[in-house]
Design a protein around this motif. Structure first.
Motif, mmCIF file in Angstrom:
data_model
loop_
_atom_site.group_PDB
_atom_site.id
_atom_site.type_symbol
_atom_site.label_atom_id
_atom_site.label_comp_id
_atom_site.label_asym_id
_atom_site.label_seq_id
_atom_site.Cartn_x
_atom_site.Cartn_y
_atom_site.Cartn_z
ATOM 1 N N ARG A 6 0.842 -1.192 0.000
ATOM 2 C CA ARG A 6 0.000 0.000 0.000
ATOM 3 C C ARG A 6 0.878 1.243 0.000
ATOM 4 O O ARG A 6 1.750 1.398 0.843
ATOM 5 C CB ARG A 6 -0.877 -0.043 1.246
ATOM 6 N N PHE A 8 1.776 5.355 0.276
ATOM 7 C CA PHE A 8 1.384 6.512 1.068
ATOM 8 C C PHE A 8 2.398 7.625 0.847
ATOM 9 O O PHE A 8 3.419 7.430 0.189
ATOM 10 C CB PHE A 8 1.297 6.159 2.560
ATOM 11 N N GLN A 30 3.984 0.524 2.353
ATOM 12 C CA GLN A 30 3.912 -0.468 3.423
ATOM 13 C C GLN A 30 3.759 -1.808 2.726
ATOM 14 O O GLN A 30 2.805 -2.041 1.986
ATOM 15 C CB GLN A 30 2.752 -0.216 4.368
ATOM 16 N N TRP A 70 -2.683 8.023 2.959
ATOM 17 C CA TRP A 70 -2.689 6.806 2.150
ATOM 18 C C TRP A 70 -3.082 7.138 0.721
ATOM 19 O O TRP A 70 -4.102 7.780 0.484
ATOM 20 C CB TRP A 70 -3.633 5.772 2.747
ATOM 21 N N ASP A 72 -3.274 4.607 -1.596
ATOM 22 C CA ASP A 72 -4.021 3.419 -2.022
ATOM 23 C C ASP A 72 -5.025 3.070 -0.938
ATOM 24 O O ASP A 72 -4.765 3.285 0.248
ATOM 25 C CB ASP A 72 -3.080 2.215 -2.203
ATOM 26 N N GLU A 74 -7.011 0.476 1.570
ATOM 27 C CA GLU A 74 -6.453 -0.619 2.351
ATOM 28 C C GLU A 74 -6.355 -1.846 1.473
ATOM 29 O O GLU A 74 -7.297 -2.193 0.763
ATOM 30 C CB GLU A 74 -7.313 -0.907 3.571
#
Length: 146
Positions: A6, A8, A30, A70, A72, A74
């Motif tokens: 993901r 950020f 992440q 973020w 993207d 979750e």
């Protein structure tokens, strides 16, 4: 179960140290295992790896003056069939995950029905990279999601 990586970015409202300015100061990812990679935007960029997102924020959060935004949604869980795959005997790392590495391509096959319409779509990795059964399962999972 792990999740897909993901993206950020770090948004800073006050630059306490005077080193990185305000606004978007870094981009990050992440990874599925929870580790974090951050790439700083500056005249002298650097890349840092953290075991946990909380650790990165403890050092770079500057008391709440830097927040994670973020890019993207979750990540969805990786299917068990991919996580438990035995890997590829031709790849030193087991096999490059299907959502990383070479991009995927899709094209219509030459096969036609009675009306001359195509009946097959072929999906492959670019540059002739090989695929594993886990890749086919990953594609089937994506195509058949509700």
């Amino acid at each position: 179960m792990s999740h897909l990586p993901r993206r950020f970015h770090l948004q800073r409202t006050v630059d306490i140290t005077g080193a990185s300015g305000v606004g978007t100061v870094a981009d990050g990812v992440q990874w599925a295992d929870g580790r974090v990679t951050i790439r700083w935007r500056s005249a002298h960029p650097s890349t840092v790896q953290w075991d946990r997102l909380e650790d990165a924020l403890a050092v770079h959060g500057h008391g709440g003056h830097t927040t994670i935004v973020w890019d993207d949604p979750e990540g969805e869980p990786l299917p068990d069939l991919y996580l438990g795959s035995p890997g590829c005997p031709h790849c030193p790392d087991g096999h490059t995950p299907p959502e990383h590495g070479q991009p995927w391509g899709a094209y219509l096959g030459s096969e036609r029905d009675g009306d001359g319409q195509p009946i097959r779509i072929y999906v492959e990795r670019s540059a002739g990279a090989h695929v594993a059964e886990s890749d086919a399962e990953w594609v089937r999972h994506r195509l058949n999601q509700p």
